[in-house]
Design an enzyme around this catalytic site. Sequence first.
Site, PDB file in Angstrom:
ATOM      1  N   SER A 159       0.831  -1.197   0.000  1.00 19.62           N
ATOM      2  CA  SER A 159       0.000   0.000   0.000  1.00 19.62           C
ATOM      3  C   SER A 159       0.874   1.259   0.000  1.00 19.62           C
ATOM      4  O   SER A 159       1.649   1.467  -0.925  1.00 19.62           O
ATOM      5  CB  SER A 159      -0.967  -0.047   1.189  1.00 19.62           C
ATOM      6  OG  SER A 159      -1.989   0.905   1.066  1.00 19.62           O
ATOM      7  N   ASP A 254     -10.066  -4.029  -4.461  1.00 17.04           N
ATOM      8  CA  ASP A 254      -9.281  -2.955  -3.848  1.00 17.04           C
ATOM      9  C   ASP A 254      -9.438  -1.680  -4.679  1.00 17.04           C
ATOM     10  O   ASP A 254      -9.285  -1.727  -5.903  1.00 17.04           O
ATOM     11  CB  ASP A 254      -7.815  -3.384  -3.823  1.00 17.04           C
ATOM     12  CG  ASP A 254      -6.875  -2.395  -3.154  1.00 17.04           C
ATOM     13  OD1 ASP A 254      -7.325  -1.301  -2.764  1.00 17.04           O
ATOM     14  OD2 ASP A 254      -5.685  -2.741  -3.023  1.00 17.04           O
ATOM     15  N   HIS A 284      -8.241  -5.015  -0.162  1.00 18.94           N
ATOM     16  CA  HIS A 284      -7.018  -4.321   0.220  1.00 18.94           C
ATOM     17  C   HIS A 284      -6.588  -4.761   1.621  1.00 18.94           C
ATOM     18  O   HIS A 284      -7.404  -4.925   2.522  1.00 18.94           O
ATOM     19  CB  HIS A 284      -7.258  -2.812   0.226  1.00 18.94           C
ATOM     20  CG  HIS A 284      -6.011  -2.017   0.435  1.00 18.94           C
ATOM     21  ND1 HIS A 284      -5.150  -1.702  -0.589  1.00 18.94           N
ATOM     22  CD2 HIS A 284      -5.466  -1.482   1.556  1.00 18.94           C
ATOM     23  CE1 HIS A 284      -4.139  -1.001  -0.109  1.00 18.94           C
ATOM     24  NE2 HIS A 284      -4.298  -0.863   1.184  1.00 18.94           N
TER      25      HIS A 284
END
Length: 313
Positions: A159, A254, A284
């Site tokens: 991320s 996501d 995610h």
Amino acid sequence: MLHPQARGLLDFIASRNVPPTHTLPAVEARAFYRERRAVTQPEPSAVAEVRELSAPGPAGAIPLRMYRPMGSQPADVLPVLVYYHGGGWVIGDLDTHDVLCRELSNGSGCAVIAVDYRLAPEHRFPAAVDDSWAATRWIRQEAASLGIDASRLAVGGDSAGGNLAAVMSIMARDAGDLPIAFQLLIYPGTDMRRGHASHTTNGKGYLLEADTITYFHDHYITDVAQDLDWRASPLLHKDLSKLPPALVITAGFDPLRDEGLDYADALATAGNRATYVCFERQIHGFITMGKVLDEANAAVALCAAELRRALKA
């Protein structure tokens, strides 16, 4: 379809009335993120050694944590993964990603050094970039004393950490004196403009929501003009050639899926080796959730195997 285990996790979270991250002050959001990991993360794997370190940074010492894999000996000179944790540049720390770093170390046969860069909003862009760069350079400089092979140094993250790993790869190429052998980009944020279609199609109901992404963005970014800075949006760099081989992993549900795919495509178009794998049924953040999501363990194994192959561990 959404994986039934992911659906079950989302339903469980809804049943517990868990407050969305974007409704909490940053300090509370960090504490909540640390506490809730026990629900979804496996028990920490034993490793040969865990060592607390610190690197000099632009605003003081940067905490690091080094892992050496089971089966390694103190005298072994190991390849190394420098890992930048996720959490939107606002939450996350060495503890939230401790389990993942242990798994990657054992699975790959590499040392892993996690970087505890400064967080926003107390320290806004580009503080995380500056700390990550200082830490990575220090790790290379101190390779001999750390028992690692500087010629087999990879960067990686999930991320926000994937964003930082991508940025480090570009900075290292441009610096010319810090060769990176591989980049591991797990559902990376690559475009701060937040305009890709998956931000809309996956923007609500799948754990990371559009409102939370805006919360992270607004804590990290001071001026919208910074969205166009490649150190915030590596996808916007005008030259993505001559970068390290990459594994880019995304999740089908996501919001960041499409910008991860676009980054993998941009790397490949620029002539780099870039492998792209989308876990179509996942959300995610899934890779740290191996206690409740079987595909998380498959994703970790894939990352570890690619690290081992790329670094010849």
